[in-house]
Design a protein around this motif. Structure first.
Motif, PDB file in Angstrom:
ATOM      1  N   ALA A   1       1.063  -1.259   0.052  1.00  0.00           N
ATOM      2  CA  ALA A   1      -0.120   0.302  -0.252  1.00  0.00           C
ATOM      3  C   ALA A   1       0.617   1.057   0.285  1.00  0.00           C
ATOM      4  N   ASN A   2       2.175   1.230   0.482  1.00  0.00           N
ATOM      5  CA  ASN A   2       3.337   2.574   0.514  1.00  0.00           C
ATOM      6  C   ASN A   2       3.284   2.977  -0.467  1.00  0.00           C
TER       7      ASN A   2
ATOM      8  N   SER B   1       0.567   4.107  -3.491  1.00  0.00           N
ATOM      9  CA  SER B   1       0.356   5.051  -2.520  1.00  0.00           C
ATOM     10  C   SER B   1       1.010   6.494  -3.675  1.00  0.00           C
ATOM     11  N   ARG B   2       2.332   6.405  -3.004  1.00  0.00           N
ATOM     12  CA  ARG B   2       3.345   7.154  -3.651  1.00  0.00           C
ATOM     13  C   ARG B   2       3.790   6.418  -4.856  1.00  0.00           C
TER      14      ARG B   2
ATOM     15  N   VAL C   1       1.030   6.420  -6.783  1.00  0.00           N
ATOM     16  CA  VAL C   1      -0.211   7.288  -7.173  1.00  0.00           C
ATOM     17  C   VAL C   1       0.460   8.581  -7.919  1.00  0.00           C
TER      18      VAL C   1
ATOM     19  N   LEU D   1      -5.953  13.318  -6.145  1.00  0.00           N
ATOM     20  CA  LEU D   1      -5.784  12.321  -4.569  1.00  0.00           C
ATOM     21  C   LEU D   1      -6.522  12.716  -4.320  1.00  0.00           C
TER      22      LEU D   1
ATOM     23  N   ILE E   1      -9.730   9.942  -2.166  1.00  0.00           N
ATOM     24  CA  ILE E   1      -9.340  10.086  -0.955  1.00  0.00           C
ATOM     25  C   ILE E   1     -10.966  10.172  -0.044  1.00  0.00           C
TER      26      ILE E   1
END
Length: 77
Positions: free
Chosen positions: A36-37, A40-41, A43, A61, A65
């Motif tokens: 996930a980390n 997400s980075r 993306v 972004l 969310i």
């Protein structure tokens, strides 16, 4: 000269393929939090590299969310 047929991948197909990639990471022993980390980075970098402006990248972004938070709230009711 032959005509080139333009094919476009659908949103759902892209999403499914990304799920396949993350599942493959899991099968290779990756920690879900680390996946996930990294994703997400990735993306965030992708948004800022591809969007026409920083404001558009931020909008993409934050809207993702917000959509997730709203979906979670709907499911809690």
């Amino acid at each position: 000269m032959t005509a080139v047929k333009e094919t476009r991948i659908s949103y759902e197909d892209m999403y499914d393929r990304l799920l396949d990639v993350t599942e493959e990471f899991s099968l290779q022993g990756a920690n879900p939090f680390h996946v996930a980390n990294v994703m997400s980075r990735f993306v965030v970098e992708l948004c800022f590299d591809c969007a026409p402006s920083d404001a558009d990248a931020t909008y993409l972004l934050l809207s993702a969310i917000t959509d997730r938070i709203e979906r979670d709230r709907e499911n809690d009711c």
